[in-house]
Design a protein around this motif. Structure first.
Motif, PDB file in Angstrom:
ATOM      1  N   PRO A 251       0.848  -1.195   0.000  1.00  0.00           N
ATOM      2  CA  PRO A 251       0.000   0.000   0.000  1.00  0.00           C
ATOM      3  C   PRO A 251       0.888   1.253   0.000  1.00  0.00           C
ATOM      4  O   PRO A 251       2.041   1.196   0.456  1.00  0.00           O
ATOM      5  CB  PRO A 251      -0.791  -0.118   1.306  1.00  0.00           C
ATOM      6  CG  PRO A 251      -0.032  -1.064   2.163  1.00  0.00           C
ATOM      7  CD  PRO A 251       0.758  -1.945   1.244  1.00  0.00           C
ATOM      8  N   PRO A 252       0.389   2.378  -0.507  1.00  0.00           N
ATOM      9  CA  PRO A 252       1.170   3.611  -0.445  1.00  0.00           C
ATOM     10  C   PRO A 252       1.552   3.904   1.005  1.00  0.00           C
ATOM     11  O   PRO A 252       0.725   3.796   1.915  1.00  0.00           O
ATOM     12  CB  PRO A 252       0.206   4.672  -0.985  1.00  0.00           C
ATOM     13  CG  PRO A 252      -0.713   3.898  -1.893  1.00  0.00           C
ATOM     14  CD  PRO A 252      -0.894   2.576  -1.200  1.00  0.00           C
ATOM     15  N   HIS A 253       2.831   4.255   1.211  1.00  0.00           N
ATOM     16  CA  HIS A 253       3.317   4.426   2.579  1.00  0.00           C
ATOM     17  C   HIS A 253       4.600   5.247   2.600  1.00  0.00           C
ATOM     18  O   HIS A 253       5.248   5.422   1.576  1.00  0.00           O
ATOM     19  CB  HIS A 253       3.611   3.056   3.209  1.00  0.00           C
ATOM     20  CG  HIS A 253       4.720   2.336   2.523  1.00  0.00           C
ATOM     21  ND1 HIS A 253       4.520   1.553   1.400  1.00  0.00           N
ATOM     22  CD2 HIS A 253       6.071   2.309   2.762  1.00  0.00           C
ATOM     23  CE1 HIS A 253       5.683   1.072   0.989  1.00  0.00           C
ATOM     24  NE2 HIS A 253       6.641   1.518   1.796  1.00  0.00           N
ATOM     25  N   VAL A 254       4.958   5.696   3.794  1.00  0.00           N
ATOM     26  CA  VAL A 254       6.269   6.276   4.068  1.00  0.00           C
ATOM     27  C   VAL A 254       6.948   5.311   5.030  1.00  0.00           C
ATOM     28  O   VAL A 254       6.465   5.076   6.145  1.00  0.00           O
ATOM     29  CB  VAL A 254       6.154   7.675   4.710  1.00  0.00           C
ATOM     30  CG1 VAL A 254       7.528   8.195   5.124  1.00  0.00           C
ATOM     31  CG2 VAL A 254       5.471   8.649   3.757  1.00  0.00           C
ATOM     32  N   THR A 255       8.051   4.727   4.601  1.00  0.00           N
ATOM     33  CA  THR A 255       8.769   3.760   5.428  1.00  0.00           C
ATOM     34  C   THR A 255       9.478   4.474   6.576  1.00  0.00           C
ATOM     35  O   THR A 255      10.239   5.413   6.345  1.00  0.00           O
ATOM     36  CB  THR A 255       9.813   2.995   4.590  1.00  0.00           C
ATOM     37  OG1 THR A 255       9.142   2.312   3.531  1.00  0.00           O
ATOM     38  CG2 THR A 255      10.588   2.000   5.439  1.00  0.00           C
ATOM     39  N   LEU A 256       9.221   3.997   7.796  1.00  0.00           N
ATOM     40  CA  LEU A 256       9.946   4.500   8.962  1.00  0.00           C
ATOM     41  C   LEU A 256      11.087   3.560   9.343  1.00  0.00           C
ATOM     42  O   LEU A 256      12.113   3.995   9.842  1.00  0.00           O
ATOM     43  CB  LEU A 256       9.009   4.657  10.167  1.00  0.00           C
ATOM     44  CG  LEU A 256       7.953   5.741  10.058  1.00  0.00           C
ATOM     45  CD1 LEU A 256       7.133   5.801  11.340  1.00  0.00           C
ATOM     46  CD2 LEU A 256       8.575   7.101   9.766  1.00  0.00           C
ATOM     47  N   TYR A 257      10.876   2.263   9.122  1.00  0.00           N
ATOM     48  CA  TYR A 257      11.943   1.275   9.340  1.00  0.00           C
ATOM     49  C   TYR A 257      11.808   0.221   8.260  1.00  0.00           C
ATOM     50  O   TYR A 257      10.764  -0.400   8.121  1.00  0.00           O
ATOM     51  CB  TYR A 257      11.864   0.642  10.728  1.00  0.00           C
ATOM     52  CG  TYR A 257      13.175  -0.014  11.103  1.00  0.00           C
ATOM     53  CD1 TYR A 257      14.200   0.730  11.675  1.00  0.00           C
ATOM     54  CD2 TYR A 257      13.406  -1.353  10.833  1.00  0.00           C
ATOM     55  CE1 TYR A 257      15.423   0.141  11.978  1.00  0.00           C
ATOM     56  CE2 TYR A 257      14.625  -1.949  11.138  1.00  0.00           C
ATOM     57  CZ  TYR A 257      15.622  -1.191  11.708  1.00  0.00           C
ATOM     58  OH  TYR A 257      16.838  -1.765  11.993  1.00  0.00           O
ATOM     59  N   PRO A 258      12.861   0.037   7.459  1.00  0.00           N
ATOM     60  CA  PRO A 258      12.779  -0.841   6.292  1.00  0.00           C
ATOM     61  C   PRO A 258      12.634  -2.316   6.659  1.00  0.00           C
ATOM     62  O   PRO A 258      12.780  -2.703   7.825  1.00  0.00           O
ATOM     63  CB  PRO A 258      14.070  -0.568   5.546  1.00  0.00           C
ATOM     64  CG  PRO A 258      14.970   0.120   6.483  1.00  0.00           C
ATOM     65  CD  PRO A 258      14.148   0.703   7.588  1.00  0.00           C
ATOM     66  N   PRO A 259      12.346  -3.155   5.670  1.00  0.00           N
ATOM     67  CA  PRO A 259      12.082  -4.576   5.923  1.00  0.00           C
ATOM     68  C   PRO A 259      13.171  -5.288   6.717  1.00  0.00           C
ATOM     69  O   PRO A 259      14.360  -5.070   6.506  1.00  0.00           O
ATOM     70  CB  PRO A 259      11.959  -5.160   4.517  1.00  0.00           C
ATOM     71  CG  PRO A 259      11.429  -4.023   3.700  1.00  0.00           C
ATOM     72  CD  PRO A 259      12.140  -2.810   4.251  1.00  0.00           C
ATOM     73  N   PHE A 260      12.695  -6.123   7.634  1.00  0.00           N
ATOM     74  CA  PHE A 260      13.569  -6.934   8.481  1.00  0.00           C
ATOM     75  C   PHE A 260      12.873  -8.261   8.754  1.00  0.00           C
ATOM     76  O   PHE A 260      11.646  -8.356   8.697  1.00  0.00           O
ATOM     77  CB  PHE A 260      13.880  -6.212   9.809  1.00  0.00           C
ATOM     78  CG  PHE A 260      12.650  -5.900  10.628  1.00  0.00           C
ATOM     79  CD1 PHE A 260      12.221  -6.766  11.631  1.00  0.00           C
ATOM     80  CD2 PHE A 260      11.925  -4.740  10.398  1.00  0.00           C
ATOM     81  CE1 PHE A 260      11.088  -6.487  12.379  1.00  0.00           C
ATOM     82  CE2 PHE A 260      10.778  -4.460  11.147  1.00  0.00           C
ATOM     83  CZ  PHE A 260      10.360  -5.329  12.135  1.00  0.00           C
ATOM     84  N   TRP A 261      13.667  -9.284   9.030  1.00  0.00           N
ATOM     85  CA  TRP A 261      13.122 -10.597   9.371  1.00  0.00           C
ATOM     86  C   TRP A 261      12.923 -10.670  10.880  1.00  0.00           C
ATOM     87  O   TRP A 261      13.769 -10.193  11.641  1.00  0.00           O
ATOM     88  CB  TRP A 261      14.065 -11.708   8.915  1.00  0.00           C
ATOM     89  CG  TRP A 261      14.110 -11.833   7.426  1.00  0.00           C
ATOM     90  CD1 TRP A 261      15.039 -11.291   6.574  1.00  0.00           C
ATOM     91  CD2 TRP A 261      13.181 -12.532   6.601  1.00  0.00           C
ATOM     92  NE1 TRP A 261      14.732 -11.611   5.280  1.00  0.00           N
ATOM     93  CE2 TRP A 261      13.593 -12.378   5.260  1.00  0.00           C
ATOM     94  CE3 TRP A 261      12.032 -13.272   6.865  1.00  0.00           C
ATOM     95  CZ2 TRP A 261      12.906 -12.931   4.191  1.00  0.00           C
ATOM     96  CZ3 TRP A 261      11.346 -13.833   5.799  1.00  0.00           C
ATOM     97  CH2 TRP A 261      11.785 -13.657   4.477  1.00  0.00           C
ATOM     98  N   TRP A 262      11.806 -11.282  11.314  1.00  0.00           N
ATOM     99  CA  TRP A 262      11.502 -11.377  12.744  1.00  0.00           C
ATOM    100  C   TRP A 262      10.874 -12.739  13.022  1.00  0.00           C
ATOM    101  O   TRP A 262       9.989 -13.176  12.284  1.00  0.00           O
ATOM    102  CB  TRP A 262      10.547 -10.258  13.149  1.00  0.00           C
ATOM    103  CG  TRP A 262      10.394 -10.132  14.627  1.00  0.00           C
ATOM    104  CD1 TRP A 262       9.307 -10.497  15.367  1.00  0.00           C
ATOM    105  CD2 TRP A 262      11.335  -9.610  15.558  1.00  0.00           C
ATOM    106  NE1 TRP A 262       9.531 -10.233  16.687  1.00  0.00           N
ATOM    107  CE2 TRP A 262      10.776  -9.691  16.838  1.00  0.00           C
ATOM    108  CE3 TRP A 262      12.631  -9.094  15.431  1.00  0.00           C
ATOM    109  CZ2 TRP A 262      11.438  -9.276  17.988  1.00  0.00           C
ATOM    110  CZ3 TRP A 262      13.289  -8.670  16.567  1.00  0.00           C
ATOM    111  CH2 TRP A 262      12.704  -8.756  17.821  1.00  0.00           C
ATOM    112  N   PRO A 263      11.328 -13.410  14.092  1.00  0.00           N
ATOM    113  CA  PRO A 263      10.791 -14.738  14.393  1.00  0.00           C
ATOM    114  C   PRO A 263       9.325 -14.696  14.845  1.00  0.00           C
ATOM    115  O   PRO A 263       8.934 -13.820  15.625  1.00  0.00           O
ATOM    116  CB  PRO A 263      11.692 -15.250  15.516  1.00  0.00           C
ATOM    117  CG  PRO A 263      12.402 -14.060  16.054  1.00  0.00           C
ATOM    118  CD  PRO A 263      12.391 -12.994  15.009  1.00  0.00           C
ATOM    119  N   ASP A 264       8.545 -15.653  14.352  1.00  0.00           N
ATOM    120  CA  ASP A 264       7.126 -15.741  14.732  1.00  0.00           C
ATOM    121  C   ASP A 264       6.960 -15.838  16.240  1.00  0.00           C
ATOM    122  O   ASP A 264       6.032 -15.268  16.810  1.00  0.00           O
ATOM    123  CB  ASP A 264       6.463 -16.951  14.065  1.00  0.00           C
ATOM    124  CG  ASP A 264       6.326 -16.793  12.554  1.00  0.00           C
ATOM    125  OD1 ASP A 264       6.495 -15.657  12.044  1.00  0.00           O
ATOM    126  OD2 ASP A 264       6.052 -17.800  11.884  1.00  0.00           O
TER     127      ASP A 264
END
Length: 186
Positions: free
Chosen positions: A40-53
């Motif tokens: 969706p249209p957005h302004v990224t505050l913190y870019p993609p990262f992997w996180w454990p479920d």
């Protein structure tokens, strides 16, 4: 260990989302760049990262605590800009409030949770309309199309959004209300 891809962003109101999505679709139709349509249209505050479920509750708690202290912020969209040679975006004014919100998010959430430092460049608030799959040649044509156009919009953002990748596209995982309202705010 099961983990998923997340990022943190600010999403504009529905009217601006519709207009920006129209521009993304135009870039797809005219310049064969469809990657921007996968979020969706957005302004990224913190870019993609992997996180454990298994630790998603920790991430949510950190964001909830952060947003309890953070105030709503105004997004001011003003014109088009580019990161040559592949990205065309709507310029978002780097207001002091927006820069502070992003810096505090890094300090209060990303660092304590040891999120991977994925920010390769200084924070430049923007709303992408074409990137990644935009060829250099199509970039030249598209940028020639957009650089003389105007775009202006503004809206207040009352939520920070955590997005998750479902294997095909980014979708909203959870929204966190920015709750720090001054006593004289409506």
């Amino acid at each position: 260990m099961n983990r998923r891809h997340y990022f943190m962003a600010l999403l504009p109101n529905a009217d601006i989302q519709a207009e920006v999505t129209r521009l993304k679709q135009y870039c797809c139709d005219c310049y064969q760049s469809q990657a921007a349509l996968r979020s969706p249209p957005h302004v990224t505050l913190y870019p993609p990262f992997w996180w454990p479920d298994a630790a998603v509750a920790d991430l949510e708690q950190a964001l909830d605590t952060f947003c309890h202290q953070a105030a709503p912020v105004e997004l001011i969209l003003d014109g088009f800009a580019a990161f040559v040679p592949r990205v065309i975006y709507i310029h978002v004014a780097p207001t002091p409030a927006l820069k502070t919100l992003q810096a505090q998010l890094v300090k209060d959430v990303a660092k304590p949770l040891n999120l991977p430092p994925t920010q390769r460049h200084p924070f430049t608030p923007h709303m992408t309309i074409a990137f990644r799959d935009l060829t250099k040649e199509n970039f030249r044509h598209a940028w020639g199309d957009f650089q003389e156009q105007s775009f202006a919009a503004r809206c207040w953002i009352s939520h920070l959004t955590l997005l998750v990748h479902n294997g095909r596209r980014w979708q909203i995982y959870r929204e966190f209300l920015l709750r720090n309202l001054a006593p004289d705010d409506p």
